[in-house]
Design a protein around this motif. Structure first.
Motif, PDB file in Angstrom:
ATOM      1  N   ARG A 233       0.853  -1.189   0.000  1.00 16.12           N
ATOM      2  CA  ARG A 233       0.000   0.000   0.000  1.00 16.12           C
ATOM      3  C   ARG A 233       0.882   1.230   0.000  1.00 16.12           C
ATOM      4  O   ARG A 233       1.972   1.223   0.569  1.00 16.12           O
ATOM      5  N   GLY A 236      -0.655   7.830   2.019  1.00 14.91           N
ATOM      6  CA  GLY A 236      -1.594   8.846   1.545  1.00 14.91           C
ATOM      7  C   GLY A 236      -1.172  10.207   2.061  1.00 14.91           C
ATOM      8  O   GLY A 236       0.016  10.538   2.063  1.00 14.91           O
ATOM      9  N   GLN A 237      -2.152  10.921   2.565  1.00 13.64           N
ATOM     10  CA  GLN A 237      -1.899  12.274   3.059  1.00 13.64           C
ATOM     11  C   GLN A 237      -1.376  12.192   4.504  1.00 13.64           C
ATOM     12  O   GLN A 237      -1.933  11.484   5.332  1.00 13.64           O
TER      13      GLN A 237
ATOM     14  N   VAL B 260     -13.138   1.361   7.199  1.00 13.24           N
ATOM     15  CA  VAL B 260     -12.038   2.197   7.696  1.00 13.24           C
ATOM     16  C   VAL B 260     -11.496   1.631   9.003  1.00 13.24           C
ATOM     17  O   VAL B 260     -12.249   1.207   9.877  1.00 13.24           O
ATOM     18  N   ILE B 262      -8.974   2.657  12.074  1.00  8.47           N
ATOM     19  CA  ILE B 262      -8.303   3.796  12.711  1.00  8.47           C
ATOM     20  C   ILE B 262      -7.306   3.244  13.732  1.00  8.47           C
ATOM     21  O   ILE B 262      -7.700   2.649  14.732  1.00  8.47           O
ATOM     22  N   SER B 279      -7.741  -3.487   4.929  1.00 14.44           N
ATOM     23  CA  SER B 279      -8.851  -2.572   5.197  1.00 14.44           C
ATOM     24  C   SER B 279      -8.970  -1.616   4.016  1.00 14.44           C
ATOM     25  O   SER B 279      -7.962  -1.244   3.419  1.00 14.44           O
ATOM     26  N   LYS B 280     -10.213  -1.180   3.702  1.00 16.27           N
ATOM     27  CA  LYS B 280     -10.383  -0.299   2.532  1.00 16.27           C
ATOM     28  C   LYS B 280      -9.671   1.028   2.746  1.00 16.27           C
ATOM     29  O   LYS B 280      -9.054   1.563   1.838  1.00 16.27           O
ATOM     30  N   ASN B 281      -9.788   1.573   3.951  1.00 10.20           N
ATOM     31  CA  ASN B 281      -9.109   2.827   4.277  1.00 10.20           C
ATOM     32  C   ASN B 281      -8.427   2.674   5.633  1.00 10.20           C
ATOM     33  O   ASN B 281      -8.967   2.013   6.517  1.00 10.20           O
ATOM     34  N   ILE B 282      -7.259   3.312   5.746  1.00  6.26           N
ATOM     35  CA  ILE B 282      -6.543   3.261   7.019  1.00  6.26           C
ATOM     36  C   ILE B 282      -6.207   4.677   7.472  1.00  6.26           C
ATOM     37  O   ILE B 282      -5.662   5.481   6.700  1.00  6.26           O
ATOM     38  N   ILE B 283      -6.594   4.989   8.703  1.00  6.76           N
ATOM     39  CA  ILE B 283      -6.214   6.263   9.318  1.00  6.76           C
ATOM     40  C   ILE B 283      -5.278   5.927  10.472  1.00  6.76           C
ATOM     41  O   ILE B 283      -5.566   5.021  11.258  1.00  6.76           O
ATOM     42  N   ALA B 297      -0.686   4.341   5.472  1.00  2.00           N
ATOM     43  CA  ALA B 297      -1.979   4.881   5.894  1.00  2.00           C
ATOM     44  C   ALA B 297      -2.513   5.826   4.807  1.00  2.00           C
ATOM     45  O   ALA B 297      -1.745   6.531   4.173  1.00  2.00           O
ATOM     46  N   ASP B 298      -3.817   5.818   4.604  1.00  2.00           N
ATOM     47  CA  ASP B 298      -4.415   6.748   3.639  1.00  2.00           C
ATOM     48  C   ASP B 298      -4.449   8.154   4.215  1.00  2.00           C
ATOM     49  O   ASP B 298      -4.339   9.130   3.496  1.00  2.00           O
ATOM     50  N   LEU B 299      -4.636   8.216   5.533  1.00  5.60           N
ATOM     51  CA  LEU B 299      -4.538   9.497   6.220  1.00  5.60           C
ATOM     52  C   LEU B 299      -3.691   9.275   7.464  1.00  5.60           C
ATOM     53  O   LEU B 299      -4.050   8.466   8.321  1.00  5.60           O
TER      54      LEU B 299
END
Lengths: 259, 321
Positions: A233, A236-237, B260, B262, B279-283, B297-299
């Protein structure tokens, strides 16, 4: 009570394992190696039993010569003695061979109780403890987060997805323990000094009655046919909290329609 | 065509989802026989057929659910010695792993754990396995006549097979010896937490050492309520006794795939990321700008989670009105 604890030296688990592209084995040379932290729980559990009931704790380990360092740490925690199976022919052994080797060594000790981690922290197959139990014709009680040994029986709380099971068997038996079972002690200086004098029996595969061609890479029933780096992966931001982080995260959650 | 067996595990008399996921995958390569053992087994033959099992071997002997591993291993192992399937596939569950370990010895076969993908190429089994912290995908085959394969939950989608015929159902006629009845299950206790489970949740908030103290997990629970999220944890804090093992996400815990994830105060050790990286999105929230988790991480938020999480809880409550 005569207890065996299976232990293993592994590359420092917080480090990143490197792979040798030629052998496809974990690179162990030049990498910090430690007694598998997962094994310390079994040693601690064994020590607590013999401190209360009397007995002997024997560590059994398969690994190269340098694995003696990990064995010494277990002895420094308080185990009485150890068997170290070290043999160049064993490199590349699969779970089945490892179980055969360890079972053959354990048999010489004829224990009432065998303790193992649920799985090692380097290869994670989790197949060795149950394999040992099958070879030695013993019941296996697994994923123990609590254990009591009394009246010739062992009773455990077995961890499950959403709760636990109480499981009981007559001794002799094999138990695998999780990290919830106790808080392993740190070896004291006195223990470290004593450990240097504790007996460690060194054995080869041949000593245990296993042929060179049925162990190690030669005996493995799995073959690696190829490999490639996994797609990773991407980042990102990245933001630094300037007091506005909550709003930034909430905006992100809104953008993916979670709120 | 290979003859493929799937051990279909039961929970409270219902077949587990992981077993249906496995059948959905391996039906592409050969004829699938499902083996179902324990109370309620026969009633599950129909659903196993709907997912592609052509044959279902059943036994309702209560011993399968009264003793750990050995009755199931004895039956599957004995039948496999007689009928020599090419492949036996089992879910990476607590019981599945116990059974596989004994079968590995009984059959003297190869065992491949943690299969990420399964294929047959030129009639030979080819299993893709993530090694070395999932940085490397390795193709593995097994030259033994029967191969044993373990598959983690959620590795494949469970999809019904269109136009599936009703399966042939056969009773298993083996009698279990007393020597297989040793590790006796005295009771099974459920410790269900409130809210969605980690397996089902769309939103997961997981905490690690960065939370500094067990009591700070309460902040995650407070955030979980308005998000209808499940709360998870890293192995480090589970081993420290902050939270129960049932909350552990990672190699030795649960594998999750929420919308998501977190990660709060979690550095991103491989042990943990193996269980959540799909996971579709990772914070990620972490004070350490160099934490490995920021690499994927996406954010990523660099900051003090003990301040950010309560503020986020308030912000979400405010936005939801």
């Amino acid at each position: 009570m005569n207890i065996v604890v299976c232990v293993k030296q592994v590359p420092e688990p917080t480090g990143t394992n490197k792979i040798d592209p030629n052998t496809l084995r974990i690179v162990r040379e030049g990498v910090d190696a430690v007694l598998d932290p997962a094994d310390e729980y079994g040693i601690e559990a064994a020590l607590q039993i013999i401190e209360a009931q009397g007995g002997t704790v024997t560590l059994v380990s398969m690994g190269p010569d340098r694995a003696l360092e990990a064995i010494r740490r277990g002895l420094a925690m308080g185990a009485d003695k150890a068997i170290h199976i070290s043999d160049a022919n064993l490199a590349g052994s699969d779970a089945l061979t490892t179980a055969k080797i360890l079972a053959a060594a354990i048999k010489r000790v004829n224990p009432d109780l065998i303790l193992c981690a649920t799985e090692s922290s380097d290869s994670y197959t989790g197949m060795v403890p149950g394999g040992i139990a099958q070879i030695l014709d013993l019941p296996q009680l697994t994923f123990a987060r609590k254990m009591t040994v009394a009246d010739g029986k062992v009773t455990i709380q077995r961890q499950l997805e959403g709760g636990y099971q109480t499981v009981e068997a007559s001794l002799p038996a094999l138990v695998t323990v999780t990290g919830s079972i106790n808080e392993p002690r740190y070896p004291a200086l006195k223990g470290i000094m004593q450990a240097k004098k504790k007996p460690v029996e060194s054995l080869s595969a041949a000593d245990l009655g296993l042929d060179a061609n049925e162990v190690g890479q030669a005996g493995a029933k799995e073959r690696v046919t190829g490999w490639k780096p996994a797609e990773q992966r991407k980042a990102g931001q990245i933001v630094k909290d300037d007091g506005n982080a909550a709003a930034v995260i909430a905006d992100f959650l809104a953008s993916i329609k979670v709120i | 065509m290979p003859n493929i067996w799937v051990l279909a595990e039961l929970t409270n008399g219902k077949v587990q989802k992981v077993s249906l996921e496995i059948i959905s995958k391996v039906r592409n390569f050969g004829d699938v026989t499902a083996i179902v053992l324990g109370a309620g087994a026969e009633s599950q033959a129909e659903i196993l057929g709907e997912y592609g099992a052509k044959k279902v071997l059943v036994s309702e002997d209560p011993a399968y659910s009264q003793y750990l591993a050995e009755p199931t291993a004895y039956t599957v192992g004995t039948l496999a010695e007689q009928q020599k399937p090419d492949l036996i596939v089992i879910g990476t569950t607590y019981d599945g792993r116990d059974v596989a370990a004994r079968l590995n010895v009984m059959l003297g076969c190869g065992v491949i754990t943690d299969a990420a993908d399964i294929n047959y190429e030129g009639g030979a089994l080819k299993v893709t396995v993530p090694w070395y912290s999932a940085t490397t995908l390795v193709d593995v085959t097994s030259p033994s006549s029967t191969a044993l394969l373990l598959v983690r939950p959620k590795s494949f989608a469970a999809e019904k097979l269109e136009g599936a015929a009703a399966p042939v159902v056969e009773q298993i006629s083996l009698t279990l010896p007393d020597s297989a009845k040793r590790a006796r299950i005295i009771e099974t206790v459920s410790e269900k937490s409130e809210g969605p489970s980690l397996e089902d949740a769309n939103v997961i908030i997981s905490g690690g050492r960065g939370l500094k103290d067990a009591k700070n997990f309460e902040l995650l629970h407070e955030l979980a309520t308005p998000l209808n999220a499940a709360v998870g944890a890293s192995r480090a804090v589970v081993d420290s006794g902050w939270v129960p093992y049932s909350m552990q996400v990672g190699q030795t815990g649960k594998t999750v795939k929420p919308t998501v994830y977190i990660a709060v105060g979690i550095s991103g050790a491989i042990q943990h990321t193996v269980g959540m990286k799909n996971s579709k999105n990772i914070i990620a929230i972490n004070t350490d700008a160099d934490a490995p988790i920021f690499k994927f991480a996406d954010l990523g938020v660099i900051g003090d989670s003990l301040k950010i999480i309560p503020a986020l809880t308030e912000e979400i409550k405010r936005r939801k009105g």
